[in-house]
Motif scaffolding. Structure first.
Motif: not given
Length: 243
Positions: A31, A35-36, A38-39, A58, A62, A104, A108, A111, A238
């Motif tokens: 994961q 991360v990026r 997912n953001i 987020l 989740y 994740l 996230s 981050e 990303s």
């Protein structure tokens, strides 16, 4: 994947305990690269979203995803021709899925808050600390000999890797005890017949997700007012990796 960070004695239901930690490492490794993305997904509909808005998205993503995996696996026991063995096998796979979703989510959050996740020890501390909730935060602040709120910013981002390694040894033992036991209860609940498993599985995962969200808020505190490390209000994507 690094395999030495959980060295030292593992409580000796041993093999089973180490398997839990191996699953955790597998989830963190897989994961970390997402991360990026997912953001970026969390701000898909609102490109100019603030960190606070992205964190809320987020959290919703989740909770929804974790609840859905629990209900889907739990429902298999009620399907015609599906036996308990199949349901248990699916639950074993869903345990990894739950860890992946939780890893994740936690990474996230880090981050968005500008907390570095470049080292495996930092990633482990973040994920286990958040999933363990209050006991995790107490362990982290005690071993790091730091006081104050929001250990995600005050400890993980600032103490050396060797201190995090000591923290992670203790967190790992607690993680085996708490997560392994909780997951076992949830798995047994999911194989209940007549659709009851779907209710138990989804409800248990929803409760676990809600606790994880609360732990994440306590770990990092209020969202930043702007995107860390950037000169504009545009968050990382990303396609825009950190320099």
């Amino acid at each position: 994947m690094a395999t030495d960070a959980h060295d030292g004695p593992v409580p000796a239901e041993d093999g089973r305990g180490q398997r839990v930690l191996d699953l955790l490492d597998k989830a963190i490794d897989s994961q970390s690269l997402l991360v990026r993305k997912n953001i970026a997904r969390a701000r898909q509909r609102t490109p100019e979203a603030t960190p606070a808005q992205v964190i809320r998205n987020l959290e919703r993503m989740y909770v929804s995803a974790l609840t859905g995996t629990g209900a889907a696996v739990g429902g298999t026991a009620a399907a015609p021709g599906v036996g308990t063995g199949v349901a248990l096998a699916l639950s074993a796979g869903e345990a990894l899925s739950s860890l992946e979703l939780s890893a994740l989510f936690a990474l996230s959050l880090a981050e968005v808050h500008g907390v570095p996740i470049d080292e495996i020890e930092r990633r482990r501390t973040i994920v286990m600390g958040i999933m363990l909730g209050g006991s995790g935060s107490a362990t982290i602040t005690k071993v790091a000999e730091r006081t104050g709120q929001h250990w995600g910013r005050q400890v993980v981002a600032k103490v050396p890797a060797e201190t995090l390694r000591q923290i992670n040894k203790i967190l790992g033992k607690n993680f085996i005890t708490k997560y392994g036991t909780k997951q076992g209860i949830i798995v047994l609940g999911r194989v209940a017949p007549f659709g009851i498993g779907a209710v138990i599985g989804g409800g248990a995962n929803a409760a676990m997700a809600t606790l994880t969200v609360r732990a994440g808020r306590r770990a990092f505190g209020p969202p930043p007012t702007s995107w860390p490390g950037l000169t504009s209000s545009t968050p990382p994507t990303s396609e825009n990796p950190p320099g």
